[in-house]
Design an enzyme around this catalytic site. Structure first.
Site, PDB file in Angstrom:
ATOM      1  N   GLU A   1      23.073  -3.226  64.312  1.00 54.54           N
ATOM      2  CA  GLU A   1      22.326  -3.350  65.564  1.00 54.54           C
ATOM      3  C   GLU A   1      21.515  -2.074  65.811  1.00 54.54           C
ATOM      4  OE1 GLU A   1      22.151  -6.139  66.832  1.00 54.54           O
ATOM      5  OE2 GLU A   1      24.068  -7.197  66.984  1.00 54.54           O
TER       6      GLU A   1
ATOM      7  N   HIS B   1      17.733  -6.177  63.893  1.00 58.54           N
ATOM      8  CA  HIS B   1      18.941  -5.931  63.093  1.00 58.54           C
ATOM      9  C   HIS B   1      18.809  -6.520  61.695  1.00 58.54           C
ATOM     10  CE1 HIS B   1      20.982  -9.769  64.838  1.00 58.54           C
ATOM     11  NE2 HIS B   1      20.721 -10.013  63.577  1.00 58.54           N
TER      12      HIS B   1
ATOM     13  N   ASP C   1      27.775  -9.727  55.577  1.00 55.64           N
ATOM     14  CA  ASP C   1      28.626  -9.515  56.741  1.00 55.64           C
ATOM     15  C   ASP C   1      29.591 -10.660  56.992  1.00 55.64           C
ATOM     16  OD1 ASP C   1      26.549 -11.238  57.400  1.00 55.64           O
ATOM     17  OD2 ASP C   1      25.572  -9.813  58.725  1.00 55.64           O
TER      18      ASP C   1
ATOM     19  N   ASN D   1      15.987  -8.307  67.519  1.00 54.50           N
ATOM     20  CA  ASN D   1      16.039  -6.881  67.902  1.00 54.50           C
ATOM     21  C   ASN D   1      15.923  -5.959  66.675  1.00 54.50           C
ATOM     22  OD1 ASN D   1      18.496  -7.170  66.667  1.00 54.50           O
ATOM     23  ND2 ASN D   1      19.749  -6.612  68.426  1.00 54.50           N
TER      24      ASN D   1
END
Ligand code: F6R
Length: 246
Positions: A143, A138, A67, A136
């Protein structure tokens, strides 16, 4: 998923580096998928040390990063291109042209997503993808709620992700609110996956990964459907009751 338990961050970094180095040495040529963030820094340090001491060569290695922030050019010290150059590529004998990171500063970001996805495919796909995990769940910047079918795409970063990454910026306002990331389907196409986790901040995420259902609300859960995943995690990151190999 195979879980390897190690003592601490240093040992995780060493084991991860040894894992990657063994693959690099065994293959004539290999496509590595790489991650940024705090987790793999020590792994890259071991790889550099090994390159200097044992001459492991990266001449036939091609890399694809997961990313990049949207709006940051590679010369921006907070960009992932800058991070990769500084923390790994500048210190090993990899050919820079063989290192690929999505261009967060492209004029047409939709086109850039397609170009990146095609580029991975044209190179024959990723042999070994290295991943960190967000608290979380990811993976990459996918996400919670991201489709498991997604290919490389633009994302709005979750407030928790921006806050977690603000430590690298002068203040929270400077953290971009968008990023470009390999999709979950892109990651899942990798032939092998190595997920790294260190510290108690990751313990809840690993608990959900091991004990929860495969669900788009927890992106990493899809790794349960992949045939070849190794997780190297330190004691602090491993939830009670999960049995690991030492
Ligand atoms: C980084 C990436 C992210 C990180 C994750 C964990 O390229 O794709 O998914 O792996 O946010 O970050 P750290 O390692 O900083 O805890």
């Amino acid at each position: 998923m195979k879980l390897i338990e190690v003592k601490d961050y240093q040992e995780m970094s060493k084991r991860a580096a040894e894992f990657i180095i063994a693959k690099v040495r065994a293959a004539d040529a290999i496509n590595l998928g790489l991650a940024t963030g705090g987790t793999p820094v020590g792994t890259y340090e071991y790889m550099i040390e090994d390159h200097k001491q044992n001459y492991t060569s990266y001449r036939d290695v091609t890399t694809f990063n997961l990313d990049e922030y949207v709006g940051l050019s590679g010369s921006n010290p907070n960009s992932y291109r800058y991070y990769m150059d500084e923390k790994l590529f500048n210190h090993i004998d990899i050919v820079k042209l063989n290192t690929h990171i999505p261009n967060g500063d492209a004029a047409d970001m939709e086109k850039e997503c397609l170009r990146y996805e095609n580029q991975i495919e044209q190179h024959g796909g990723i042999d070994l993808q290295v991943l960190g995990i967000g608290s979380n769940g990811h993976i990459g910047f996918n996400e919670p709620g991201t489709s498991f079918e997604s290919s490389t795409h633009i994302v709005d970063l979750a407030p928790s992700t921006r806050e977690a990454n603000a430590r690298y910026f002068d203040n929270l306002d400077e953290v971009p609110d968008k990023a470009v990331t390999m999709g979950i389907a892109t990651i899942l196409k990798s032939r092998e996956i190595l997920l790294l986790a260190s510290g108690e901040k990751k313990r809840d995420a690993l608990a959900k990964l091991f004990n929860g259902e495969v669900d788009e609300r927890f992106p990493a859960s899809i790794l349960k459907n992949h045939p070849c995943v190794t997780i190297i995690a330190d004691k602090a990151a491993i939830p009670e009751g999960v049995i690991a190999r030492k």
